[in-house]
Design a protein around this motif. Structure first.
Motif, short mmCIF file in Angstrom:
data_model
loop_
_atom_site.label_atom_id
_atom_site.label_comp_id
_atom_site.label_asym_id
_atom_site.label_seq_id
_atom_site.Cartn_x
_atom_site.Cartn_y
_atom_site.Cartn_z
N PHE A 123 28.38 44.66 27.67
CA PHE A 123 28.12 43.09 27.12
C PHE A 123 29.41 42.47 27.07
CE2 PHE A 123 24.31 45.60 26.31
CZ PHE A 123 23.34 44.46 26.58
N VAL A 124 29.99 42.00 28.43
CA VAL A 124 31.38 41.66 28.48
C VAL A 124 31.00 40.22 29.16
CG1 VAL A 124 32.49 43.69 28.65
CG2 VAL A 124 31.69 42.87 30.87
N SER A 125 32.33 39.51 29.50
CA SER A 125 32.01 38.05 29.91
C SER A 125 31.38 38.27 31.31
CB SER A 125 33.33 37.56 30.18
OG SER A 125 33.48 36.55 31.22
N LEU B 283 40.06 59.31 25.57
CA LEU B 283 41.31 58.80 26.12
C LEU B 283 41.34 58.76 27.62
CD1 LEU B 283 42.98 61.85 24.05
CD2 LEU B 283 43.21 59.46 23.68
N GLY B 284 41.60 57.46 28.21
CA GLY B 284 41.15 56.91 29.56
C GLY B 284 42.45 57.17 30.38
N ASP B 285 42.43 58.25 31.25
CA ASP B 285 43.17 57.99 32.49
C ASP B 285 42.67 57.05 33.62
OD1 ASP B 285 45.19 58.58 34.18
OD2 ASP B 285 44.74 60.50 34.80
N LYS C 130 30.48 38.65 20.11
CA LYS C 130 29.47 38.37 20.72
C LYS C 130 28.73 39.23 21.68
CE LYS C 130 28.83 34.82 24.49
NZ LYS C 130 28.59 33.54 24.56
N GLY C 131 29.55 40.34 22.20
CA GLY C 131 29.02 41.24 22.93
C GLY C 131 28.28 42.33 22.11
N PHE C 132 28.67 42.57 20.85
CA PHE C 132 28.04 43.59 19.89
C PHE C 132 26.73 42.87 19.66
CE2 PHE C 132 26.89 44.68 15.50
CZ PHE C 132 27.02 46.01 15.85
N LYS D 228 45.48 41.97 31.18
CA LYS D 228 44.52 41.71 32.26
C LYS D 228 43.32 42.23 32.17
CE LYS D 228 48.35 41.43 35.44
NZ LYS D 228 48.65 40.50 36.27
N ASN D 229 42.92 43.11 31.37
CA ASN D 229 41.65 43.55 31.08
C ASN D 229 40.86 42.75 30.18
OD1 ASN D 229 39.49 45.57 31.93
ND2 ASN D 229 39.89 46.60 30.05
N ILE D 230 41.53 42.49 29.14
CA ILE D 230 40.59 41.82 28.07
C ILE D 230 41.46 40.64 27.49
CG2 ILE D 230 39.03 43.53 27.24
CD1 ILE D 230 40.98 44.47 24.97
N ASN D 231 42.40 40.22 28.08
CA ASN D 231 43.12 38.82 28.06
C ASN D 231 43.55 38.67 26.51
OD1 ASN D 231 43.84 36.22 28.89
ND2 ASN D 231 41.90 35.31 28.02
N CYS D 232 44.14 39.91 25.90
CA CYS D 232 44.88 39.63 24.70
C CYS D 232 45.87 40.72 24.54
CB CYS D 232 43.84 39.75 23.63
SG CYS D 232 42.80 41.04 23.47
N GLY E 23 35.31 53.27 38.76
CA GLY E 23 36.87 52.70 38.61
C GLY E 23 36.79 51.35 37.75
N CYS E 24 37.72 50.52 37.93
CA CYS E 24 38.05 49.49 37.07
C CYS E 24 38.51 48.38 37.81
CB CYS E 24 38.70 49.71 35.72
SG CYS E 24 39.16 48.39 34.86
N PRO E 25 37.85 46.94 37.71
CA PRO E 25 38.14 45.98 38.70
C PRO E 25 39.62 45.55 38.20
CG PRO E 25 36.13 45.70 37.85
CD PRO E 25 36.64 46.82 37.26
N VAL F 33 40.66 54.53 24.68
CA VAL F 33 42.14 53.84 25.13
C VAL F 33 42.52 54.06 26.53
CG1 VAL F 33 44.55 54.35 24.19
CG2 VAL F 33 42.84 54.78 22.46
N SER F 34 42.51 52.89 27.17
CA SER F 34 43.03 52.94 28.51
C SER F 34 44.41 53.07 28.70
CB SER F 34 42.71 51.66 29.25
OG SER F 34 41.20 51.78 29.24
N CYS F 35 44.76 53.52 29.78
CA CYS F 35 46.10 53.99 30.35
C CYS F 35 46.81 55.14 29.73
CB CYS F 35 46.93 52.71 30.19
SG CYS F 35 46.38 51.26 31.26
N PHE G 217 38.79 60.98 32.42
CA PHE G 217 39.51 61.11 33.78
C PHE G 217 39.00 60.71 34.84
CE2 PHE G 217 40.21 64.81 30.79
CZ PHE G 217 41.84 64.51 30.31
N HIS G 218 39.49 59.49 35.40
CA HIS G 218 39.27 59.01 36.69
C HIS G 218 39.93 60.04 37.68
CE1 HIS G 218 37.09 55.08 36.03
NE2 HIS G 218 37.92 55.69 34.76
N ASP G 219 39.11 60.23 38.94
CA ASP G 219 39.57 61.22 39.73
C ASP G 219 40.26 60.98 40.96
OD1 ASP G 219 39.71 64.01 40.10
OD2 ASP G 219 37.87 63.97 41.37
#
Ligand code: HMG
Ligand code: MG
Length: 299
Positions: free
Chosen positions: A50-52, A176-178, A85-87, A111-115, A239-241, A142-144, A208-210
């Motif tokens: 539930f994102v923009s 934990l996001g790679d 709003k998303g919640f 870049k991802n969530i503008n803050c 993936g992630c845009p 937790v990305s990256c 883990f992304h591959d």
């Protein structure tokens, strides 16, 4: 070496997988994917976000998809929620659980969530308060955690700091996001060790992304350390845009092959998963990224 007896798999294909698809996937296909995953034994399915809708047009039909799913008993259908709003929209649509998402990299956060990272944590406070009130569990990402597409290397201490803040705020599970799939086993080990100094291992998940083909090796290292929750994506979708070039998550089929071949229970039916991965890949007009699915097709 003692491996966990069983592992919780969080299937993120319908969300992390489909969010990266350029051509719009019809809502009934999304709902059917979720139903097929449940039929294959998935008990934790991240169904949508539930994102923009400007940011992720593919998932603009989140509420419709949630409504369409014929629910299976015992399955937790969760959704990504970046703010209140998303919640509110996720709960109104019947999400059982929500997930907030932060990053260990300032640039990626912007870049991802503008803050900034700190601003994102402030935004999550009212989400967590509302979730507590509604009796809804909140997961956090937790990305990256093993590198950033913009900043490069990320210190394990930076990952541990954000993870600990999210845990202290009340998130019950920290994934934990790679994000860009750049981690290797030694880096993964170092990062998990740093986080596990602050948070119990049983509250940590590996995501883990591959991209570089290291995801299964990274799962193995995490398993050896005692971690027992992993995210994966059927057919290796995703993936992630906001992380260009990043491939999908470790394919659920490949994760299940690794775990069942190592005597670790998953509760998932490999053949039904493979069928599901083949079905959604065909619907998207491609071969599944899962190596196991390809091998079983030939065999
Ligand atoms: P913003 O532009 O700073 O927010 O976006 P805003 O509050 O100024 O709102 C802008 C517009 O968005 C407004 O609409 C809001 O109503 C709307 P307008 O008035 O212009 O028509 N809006 C919303 N609409 C629907 N649902 C909402 C919502 N919130 C605001 N919840 C925001 C900030 C966070 C909303 C935005 O940047 C966003 O949606 N980002 C999401 C990005 C995303 O989904 N990325 C992929 C998921 S993360 C990922 O894949 C990584 C992960 O897998 C782990 C890993 O691999 O590392 C989890
Ligand atoms: Mg991801």
């Amino acid at each position: 070496m003692t491996l966990p007896k069983s592992v919780k798999i969080v299937e993120v294909g319908p969300r992390d997988g489909l969010q990266n698809e350029k051509a719009l996937v019809a809502s009934p296909i999304k709902a059917e994917l979720i139903e097929r995953l449940a039929a294959a034994g998935c008990r934790h399915i991240e169904a949508t976000s539930f994102v923009s809708p400007q940011k992720i047009p593919q998932l603009a039909d989140a509420a419709e998809v949630m409504k369409k799913i014929r629910r299976a008993p015992g399955v937790v259908y969760s959704a990504l929620t970046p703010n209140l709003k998303g919640f509110d929209a996720a709960i109104a649509a019947g999400a059982d659980e929500v997930a907030v998402f932060a990053a260990a990299s300032e640039t990626f956060s912007r870049k991802n969530i503008n803050c900034s990272i700190d601003e994102s944590l402030e935004r999550f406070e009212p989400v967590l308060a509302a979730a507590r009130q509604a009796g809804v569990r909140t997961r956090a990402y937790v990305s990256c955690a093993l590198g950033c597409p913009y900043e490069g290397e990320i210190a394990p201490a930076a990952v541990a700091l954000v993870a600990k803040k999210l845990f202290d705020m009340g998130c019950y599970e920290i994934s934990l996001g790679d994000t860009i799939g750049i981690g290797t086993p030694p880096a993964t080990k170092k990062m998990i060790a740093a986080v596990a100094e602050k948070i119990p291992l049983e509250n940590l998940a590996g995501h883990f992304h591959d991209t570089y083909g290291m995801a299964a090796a990274n799962v193995w290292v995490a398993l050896e350390m005692g971690m027992a929750i992993f995210d994966s994506s059927v057919g290796g979708l995703g993936g992630c845009p906001f992380a260009l070039g990043a491939a999908g998550n470790l394919a659920t089929e490949d994760l299940v092959w690794l775990l069942s071949g190592s005597g670790v229970e998953t509760g998932l039916d490999l053949q039904r998963l493979v069928d599901c991965g083949n079905w959604i890949s065909a619907a998207l007009g491609r071969e599944p990224a899962s190596r196991v699915a390809r091998a079983l097709k030939k065999g």
